[in-house]
Structures are given as C-alpha cells and as structure tokens.
Write an enzyme that holds these catalytic residues in place. Structure first.
Site, PDB file in Angstrom:
ATOM      1  N   LYS A   1      44.746 -10.033  -9.450  1.00 37.72           N
ATOM      2  CA  LYS A   1      43.482  -9.798  -8.744  1.00 37.72           C
ATOM      3  C   LYS A   1      43.701 -10.108  -7.274  1.00 37.72           C
ATOM      4  CE  LYS A   1      39.262  -8.595  -9.902  1.00 37.72           C
ATOM      5  NZ  LYS A   1      38.765  -7.922 -11.118  1.00 37.72           N
TER       6      LYS A   1
ATOM      7  N   ASP B   1      36.950  -3.293  -7.071  1.00 33.69           N
ATOM      8  CA  ASP B   1      36.092  -4.319  -7.662  1.00 33.69           C
ATOM      9  C   ASP B   1      34.869  -4.357  -6.742  1.00 33.69           C
ATOM     10  OD1 ASP B   1      36.374  -6.597  -9.894  1.00 33.69           O
ATOM     11  OD2 ASP B   1      35.383  -7.536  -8.207  1.00 33.69           O
TER      12      ASP B   1
HETATM   13  N1  GLU Z   1      37.976  -4.719 -11.189  1.00 31.14           N
HETATM   14  C1  GLU Z   1      37.925  -4.155 -12.507  1.00 31.14           C
HETATM   15  C2  GLU Z   1      37.961  -5.261 -13.533  1.00 31.14           C
HETATM   16  O1  GLU Z   1      37.400  -6.312 -13.313  1.00 31.14           O
HETATM   17  C3  GLU Z   1      38.940  -3.052 -12.721  1.00 31.14           C
HETATM   18  C4  GLU Z   1      40.368  -3.446 -12.478  1.00 31.14           C
HETATM   19  C5  GLU Z   1      41.349  -2.284 -12.548  1.00 31.14           C
HETATM   20  O2  GLU Z   1      40.954  -1.159 -12.827  1.00 31.14           O
HETATM   21  O3  GLU Z   1      42.525  -2.560 -12.306  1.00 31.14           O
HETATM   22  O4  GLU Z   1      38.491  -5.140 -14.610  1.00 31.14           O
END
Ligand code: GLU
Length: 452
Positions: A131, A171
């Site tokens: 992340k 996100d």
């Molecule tokens: N931010 C999204 C999540 O919390 C998607 C992450 C992604 O597609 O890599 O899962």
C-alpha cells in the site's frame, strides 16, 4: 489450561507488536483483529508453531518514505510526504492501492498494507500485499496541480515498483485521472510500457468492470451472506456510507438486485432519500466526486427533495443491510448498537476497516451477519489481478467475462470464510474465517520459502 495458554500467547504477541510500533493505532487495531482469530488456529497446527509467521507478516518487508516536492499554481513550492509499504511478497508481487488524503501516515498505510496481504490471498490470485500514498489533499486542486503532484510522486516511486515487483492501483483520492498521470510519468522515466499500475483507462491497458468491481463484489458477497439465511436483496432497505467509487458500485448493484438504497454520505453528513437513491442520483455521485468537492450536501442543489443530515452518520437510519463504504473507523460501538436495535440483519464492509473493534464484537455477539472489508471488498483488487493477467497476455476480456470471473471469486471467498469461520451453532464468523483463510496461503508460501 490450553485455553489459558492461547490467551497468554495472544496477549504476549500484541504486547510485542505494540512495543515495536508505538503511535500506530490503526495498524495495531488491524493486527489485533487478526491475532485473536489466527493465534488460536496456529496453536492447533504443529507445522506453524514457533515459525513466527504472524510476527513476520506484521513487519513490512520494506518501508519506503520519500519527499514529494512540487510547485502549485501560485508558483509556491509544496512539500508532501510519500510512502510505499511493501508488506509481503510470499505469494506474488506487492499489490495494493495508493491513497492521497491529508490523514495518510505510516500507521494508516501499514494497517492497509497488512489487511491487503490477507485480502489478496483470499482472492486466490498471485498477489502479495502493499500500500502507498501521500499526505496530499486533492480537494480544491486544479487538474494541472494534480498532474504535477502525480509526476513528482512517481519520479521517486518508479525506482521501487514494476510489473513483476510491485503493482500499485487507486484508493481514496486516486482514481482513473491520477492513475493516468502516474502511468505516463512511469513510462517516460523507465521507457517501458508495462502493466505496472492497475485501474488504468481502457485506451491503455485498463480492464472493463474495474471501476465498478469493488462495489459489485461487495454486493455479490452480501448476496451470498443473505443466502445463508434464505434471503436476498429483493425489497431490502440498505444504508450505504460514502459517495466515492466504491459506494457508487454498491448503489448500482443493489438497485439491480431489487434492494433500495436509503442513504449515502460525505464527511459533512448523510443524504437520506426515502424513495431510494437511483437513476440520475447515482450518476450525480460520479459528477460530485470528480468535481473534487467533498460535500454530500451539494446533492441538495440538484435534488432538493432529499434530506441532508449535517454532521451525522447514516447508521441511525433503520435498514435491513448496512454497507459502510467510506473510510476506516466510520462505524463505532454506538452506531453498531443503533443498527442492531433497528433490526439490521447483515453488515457488509465495503471500505477498509470501517468498523471499530468494539463495533465488530457487538455485531458478532448479537449474531448479526458481519463481514470484514478484507473479504467483502476484495473484488476491487481481484479485478486488478484480472487486469494484470490481461496485460500479461496482451488481450482484453469482455465485461461479461470479467464480471463472471469477479462473481466467481467473490463466491469463492465467501465459501473460504464459511469453511474456516462456521461455529458450532452454525453461525458464520466471517472475521475469523477471512483471517484464517487469508493467513493459510501466505503461511504455506512463507514456510516453503524459508526464513527470508
Ligand atoms: N485500494 C483497493 C483496495 O483497498 C484496490 C487495490 C488494488 O486494486 O490494487 O483493495
């Protein structure tokens, strides 16, 4: 005696993580939720005992923190802080979104990266956990400022990512526009056209259904939860929070399945519509979001007949199904009590960690169907995984094909939660199920790869 030992192990583990990560409340909250369900499981599996698997999972493989300097429209220099947490690569390249929001800090991103590791494992696709983000506030910024910020952010991040190493996505505060600017800068610096990011536009390697995927996946998951009590969405009232991309997908799919969405919300309060949020109002959610204005109250300008409740959360409205789709810790014990008193039967998390630990325990104690975001919102990253596959084989699948795969994955996650989370009285503890099912695959891979 055995019980006492497990309790003690949990307390010792939590104390160690707390001592190592002071001032990181969100990260500790996420780790605690996992520890209380996974440590008892580990103690029944001799092959996991003593391997420090959970302790290793709670320590990022790598934490990158960097300066993001950029120049705003007034020619003033701005300095933000950028992050990428490369949490776990046991089952695949690091994978997870990028968040641009003033509340972003190390604790928030570590909790998100930790949850992402379990979530990605649940999808069954080969993706590790990561992340990233910045404490940048996109609100009120011009398009050119957003572009310059994204370019400055990627100028540094591009040193640490790649299609086989780490694949970021969107996100909160990072949607198709930002992904486009980030991709452009990566391509310029690295001179490579690869699937290094997901959530891309359709013209340059994006996947159909990716924008809808998180919300649709949540509703497919909730449909499975309702099925366990022989119910479905037809005629159900649904309270949703948030009005971003995830809430939008949820509202669309609930309507399609015959439910009625009564609320959506912003940081300023919630919108209540007794007739249901449908049609033009759903389209307006997108318009409002892309305006860069974070106010739910603006709904009144276009739809004067809806009610706006300033400074309140939607959980005071009586409903059958609650879907928190805004952000972490947006539903506390008081909210949980209100929902239960009003007869809620199913709470399906769409955001990451929207419910506090006390709220979760209250739902579980009252045997409400409750699913944690890491299980029910995994459709977003699962579809990112499908985007990676399409990029690798250099083909684009149809909406029907992507949607069918997404649905199949959500049904699979639901089954995994049931397999590991069904209690003696038949109640499915989805928190326990998701944590254990997510843990097992990562643990097996880590065991096989040695102490690295
Ligand atoms: N931010 C999204 C999540 O919390 C998607 C992450 C992604 O597609 O890599 O899962």
């Amino acid at each position: 005696m055995e019980h006492y030992n497990v309790e003690q192990k949990i307390q010792e583990f939590i104390a160690k993580i707390e001592a190592k990560n002071p001032n990181e409340p969100e990260f500790l909250q996420a780790v605690k939720e996992v520890a209380v369900t996974v440590i008892p499981f580990i103690s029944t599996r001799p092959q996991y005992n003593g391997m420090k698997l959970l302790e290793r999972m709670a320590e990022p493989e790598r934490t990158i923190i960097f300066r993001v300097p950029w120049v705003d429209d007034n020619n003033e220099i701005q300095v933000n802080r950028g992050f990428r947490i490369q949490m776990n690569s046991a089952i695949g390249p690091y994978k997870g979104g990028i968040r641009f929001h003033p509340t972003v800090n190390l604790s928030v991103l570590k909790f998100l990266a930790f949850e992402q590791t379990f979530k990605n494992s649940l999808t069954t696709l080969p993706m590790g956990g990561g992340k990233g983000g910045a404490d940048f506030d996109p609100q009120g910024k011009s398009d050119m400022e957003i572009m310059r910020f994204c370019q400055a952010f990627m100028s540094e991040l591009c040193k640490y990512i790649g299609p086989e190493t780490d694949v970021p996505a969107g996100d909160i505060g990072v949607g198709a526009r930002e992904i486009g600017y980030l991709f452009g800068q990566y391509k310029k610096i690295r001179n490579e056209f690869t699937g290094v990011l997901t959530g891309k536009g359709l013209a340059y390697g994006g996947s159909l259904i990716r924008p809808e995927a998180t919300g649709y996946g949540v509703v497919y998951f909730a449909e499975q939860m309702l099925k366990t009590i022989n119910e479905d969405f037809k005629g159900k009232t649904v309270c949703v929070s948030g009005f971003g991309n995830v809430a939008w997908g949820v509202v669309k799919k609930v309507e399609e399945l015959g439910g009625k969405v009564l609320t959506i919300s912003g940081p300023d309060g919630y919108i209540y519509d007794k007739d249901g949020i449908t049609g033009e109002k759903v389209d307006y959610m997108l318009e409002l979001r892309s305006s860069g204005n974070n106010r739910a109250e603006d709904f009144l300008k276009k739809f004067p007949n809806v009610e706006f409740h300033a400074g309140k959360r939607p959980w005071e409205v009586k409903c059958d199904v609650a879907i928190p789709a805004a952000t972490q810790n947006e539903l506390d014990l008081d909210d949980a009590k209100k929902l239960v008193a009003n007869g809620v039967v199913c709470v399906t998390e769409a955001a990451n960690m929207p419910s506090s630990l006390e709220a979760i325990n209250y739902f579980l104690d009252n045997k409400v169907l409750f699913s944690p975001g890491k299980a029910s919102n995994a459709g977003g990253v699962a579809t990112s995984g499908l985007e990676m596959t399409q990029n690798s084989i250099r083909l684009n699948w149809s909406s029907e094909e992507v949607d069918a795969r997404l649905k199949e994955i959500m049904i699979g996650i639901h089954k995994a939660c049931r397999d590991y989370g069904t209690e003696e009285d038949g109640y499915v503890n989805y928190v326990k199920g998701a944590n254990i099912a997510g843990f097992v695959k990562v643990a097996e891979a880590m065991l096989a790869q040695g102490v690295v």
